[in-house]
Design an enzyme around this catalytic site. Structure first.
Site, mmCIF file in Angstrom:
data_model
loop_
_atom_site.group_PDB
_atom_site.id
_atom_site.type_symbol
_atom_site.label_atom_id
_atom_site.label_comp_id
_atom_site.label_asym_id
_atom_site.label_seq_id
_atom_site.Cartn_x
_atom_site.Cartn_y
_atom_site.Cartn_z
ATOM 1 C CG ASP A 203 -0.809 -10.388 -3.476
ATOM 2 O OD1 ASP A 203 -1.837 -10.319 -2.794
ATOM 3 O OD2 ASP A 203 -0.320 -11.465 -3.870
ATOM 4 C CD GLU A 245 -2.410 -9.776 1.198
ATOM 5 O OE1 GLU A 245 -3.515 -10.329 1.276
ATOM 6 O OE2 GLU A 245 -1.531 -10.145 0.405
#
Ligand code: BGC
Length: 547
Positions: A203, A245
Site C-alpha cells: 500500500d 501502489e
C-alpha cells in the site's frame, strides 16, 4: 531455459474484501470460512491470483487499512488457522494468494504507536515521524483525504510533539528511514509468506519512499526501501511478487521498477485514468497517449492494469479539463464525486449498465499489456450505494443470488456489515451470480469466456506491443508478439459501427483464429474490417505453426 516468464506477468488478479464477500457463520460479516466455500467460483471464472484486502486486527476506521496487529486475523473474519487452511485449499486449486501489506502507516491503536507517544526514549519512538515545529501547511492541507483531513501534522498531547500522517490523523506514518522499521517490514512479509501468501500488495509505496518535507525524515535514497525488500524476497521467496501502489506522475513511475530490482508489479493508475477518458470521449486517443508515455517495463516486472478498485476512481493523473470531462460523463451528480478528484461509483452504473460497453471495457483491460486486476462484483455488473458514506458506496456485499441478503449471509439484514444494493437496476435480485451462471449469454458468462481467452494468449502479458494505426479515432487496434505467437485486438470505443483498415505485420498475415468477440458470428481478419458499436474482436495467429 524453456520459459523464463515469471508467473505474475500473466496473472489475472481478483480483488476481494473478505468481510463483504461471503459470510460462512451467519453473523452478517464475510469471513474466511465463507470465502473458502467459494473457491471453485474463482476456478470457473479463470482468475489466477486472489488479492485479499487487509484482514488484520484493526479499529476499522479506514476499512482495515488502519492496522493494529500485523500478525493476526480480525476475529470477525476468522482465525489464523482459517487463513492457513484457505490458502492451502486455494493452492490445491492452482490459485495464488496475495496479501495486502500496509506499512506506510499503522493505526494509532498499534502498540508501537502507543509506546512511541508515551515515552520519548522508547525504541519505538523513531518508528514514527515527529517534530516540534511542523512546516507550514500548504493550501490544500497536503493530506491525501483532501476535504476530510486538514493537515498532515497532528499534535499529540501525550507525546508533546506533532506526528506526521499522509492519510487519516488516526494513521500515523511509519518512518521508513528507521532501519528497524525496515526489519519489521521484512518480518511481516516473511510471516505471511510462511503461512501461505504467494504475493504481497504494498500500500501507498510512493508515500513511504517520499516521506514528509523534513530533510531529516527523508530516507537516504528514496528507493532503498524497495530495493532492500526485493533483495530479501529474492533470497527468501524468489517466486513471490510484490504489487505496489504508487499513484504518481508518469515521469516518476520507472523508479519503482528500478533496474528490475524493486517492485515486481505496479498498479497502473496512469492507464486507468486514460481508459476512462477514452470511454468518456469514445476515442482511442487518450489510451494511445498513455501507452506512449508509460515507461517500458523490465523483463522481471509488470504493469497491474485495472478498471476499478476499492477506492474512488482517482482521476489525479488527468488535467483539470480532462477530469471535468470524465466527471461530466460518469459522475454528473456532485454526490458521485469525492475528494475533489474521484468518482465513488462502480463500473456498471458508470456505463449505464450497457452490457456491450462494459464488455468492451473488460476486453480492453484484458488485452492491455500487463496483468489485469478485477474487483469482486464487477464481473457480474454490480452497482453502488451512494447513500453509504464516502468510498463505502462501492464496497457493498457480493451478490450471489436473489435469496435474502443476496445469498451473502443468512443473518438478519440489520446485522449485515453493510447493506446490499437492494433497489434499482443493479439490485441483487436482478444482478447476481446464480442467475448469470445459468445463462450462457449473461455478462458473467461472457466475462468468463474473455478471461479464458486471455489465458490462452500469454503473449498479451509478455509480448512486444505495437499499435496498428487506422484512420478511425474511435478504434484501437493493437498487436502483441512473442516467439511464434501473435495477438491482434480491435476495440471500438464508440457506439457507432466502424470500418477500418490496418496492416497486420507480415509474418503473421495468415492463420489467424478469432479467440474472442463481442459478436458470436466469426469474421475473418480481412480489410476493410468492420466492427460494431462498442464491439471488439481478438485474434491469435495459429500457434500450431501456420504463422
Ligand atoms: C487504500 C485505501 C486506504 C489508503 C490508506 C490506499 O492505498 O487503497 O483504501 O484508505 O491506502 O491506507
Amino acid at each position: 531455459m524453456a520459459n523464463a516468464t515469471p508467473w505474475y506477468r500473466n496473472a489475472i488478479v481478483y480483488g476481494i474484501d473478505v468481510k463483504t464477500f461471503h459470510d460462512g457463520n451467519g453473523d452478517g460479516i464475510g469471513d474466511f470460512q465463507g470465502l473458502t466455500e467459494k473457491l471453485n467460483y474463482f476456478v470457473d471464472l479463470g482468475v489466477t491470483t486472489l488479492w485479499l484486502l487487509p484482514f488484520f486486527p484493526s479499529p476499522n476506521r479506514d476499512n482495515g487499512y488502519d492496522i493494529s496487529n500485523y500478525y493476526g486475523v480480525d476475529e470477525r473474519l476468522g482465525t489464523l488457522d482459517d487463513f492457513v487452511s484457505f490458502a492451502r485449499r486455494a493452492k490445491e486449486r492452482g490459485l495464488r494468494v496475495m496479501v495486502d501489506v500496509v506499512v506506510n502507516h499503522t493505526s494509532v491503536e498499534h502498540p508501537w504507536f502507543k509506546a512511541a507517544r508515551l515515552d520519548r526514549e522508547s525504541r519505538f519512538r523513531n518508528y514514527y515521524i515527529w517534530t516540534q515545529d511542523p512546516p507550514p501547511t500548504p493550501a490544500d492541507g497536503g493530506n491525501i483525504f483532501e476535504g476530510q483531513e486538514p493537515t498532515v501534522w497532528t499534535h499529540d498531547e501525550v507525546a508533546g510533539a506533532y506526528y506526521y500522517h499522509r492519510f487519516y490523523h488516526h494513521q500515523p506514518s511509519l518512518n521508513a528511514k528507521e532501519p528497524r522499521v525496515l526489519e519489521e517490514v521484512r518480518a511481516i512479509a516473511d510471516f505471511w509468506l510462511s503461512v501461505g501468501a504467494d504475493a504481497l500488495r504494498m500500500d501507498a509505496v510512493s508515500h513511504m519512499v517520499q516521506g514528509p518535507d523534513l530533510e531529516e525524515a527523508r530516507p537516504q535514497s528514496p528507493q532503498s526501501i524497495l530495493r532492500e525488500l526485493r533483495s530479501f524476497l529474492d533470497r527468501r521467496a524468489p517466486d513471490a511478487a510484490v504489487m505496489g501502489e504508487a499513484d504518481e506522475p508518469v515521469a516518476e513511475l520507472d523508479r519503482y521498477f528500478g533496474e528490475g530490482d524493486q517492485l515486481h508489479m505496479l498498479l497502473n493508475f496512469y492507464l486507468n485514468n486514460h481508459v476512462f477518458l477514452s470511454l468518456a470521449r469514445n476515442s482511442a486517443a487518450p489510451i494511445l497517449r498513455a501507452i506512449d508515455l508509460l515507461p517500458s517495463v523490465p523483463p522481471t516486472c509488470q504493469w497491474a492494469n485495472f478498471l476499478r478498485n476499492f477506492d474512488e476512481v482517482d482521476l489525479e493523473r488527468l488535467s483539470a479539463d480532462d477530469r471535468e470531462e470524465v466527471f461530466a460523463a460518469f459522475a454528473p451528480d456532485p454526490d458521485m464525486r469525492i475528494f475533489d478528484r474521484g468518482i465513488r461509483r462502480r463500473l456498471a452504473p458508470m456505463l449505464d449498465g450497457d452490457d456491450a460497453r462494459m464488455l468492451m471495457a473488460f476486453a480492453l483491460l484484458l488485452s492491455m499489456r500487463g496483468a489485469p486486476v478485477l474487483m469482486y462484483g464487477d464481473e457480474i455488473g454490480m452497482g453502488e450505494r451512494l447513500d453509504l458514506p464516502g468510498r463505502d458506496a462501492v464496497r457493498t456485499p457480493m451478490q450471489w443470488s436473489d435469496e435474502p441478503n443476496g445469498g451473502f449471509s443468512t443473518a438478519d439484514p440489520e446485522r449485515l456489515i453493510r447493506p446490499l444494493v437492494d433497489a434499482g437496476p443493479f439490485s441483487y435480485d436482478r444482478v447476481n451470480v446464480q442467475s448469470q451462471r445459468e445463462d450462457p449469454a449473461s455478462f458473467l458468462s461472457r466475462v468468463q469466456a474473455l478471461i479464458h481467452a486471455r489465458r490462452s494468449a500469454p503473449e498479451i502479458g509478455d509480448g512486444d506491443l505495437e499499435i496498428l494505426r487506422t484512420e478511425e479515432d474511435a478504434v484501437l487496434v493493437h498487436t502483441l508478439k512473442r516467439h511464434n505467437r501473435r495477438f491482434v485486438g480491435i476495440h471500438n470505443l464508440s457506439p457507432e459501427p466502424q470500418e477500418v483498415s490496418f496492416v497486420v505485420p507480415s509474418q503473421a498475415a495468415f492463420g489467424f483464429e478469432q479467440i474472442a468477440s463481442s459478436d458470436a458470428t466469426p469474421q475473418p481478419l480481412d480489410m476493410p474490417f468492420r466492427v460494431e458499436g462498442y464491439g471488439f474482436r481478438w485474434y491469435q495467429a495459429d500457434p500450431r505453426g501456420k504463422a
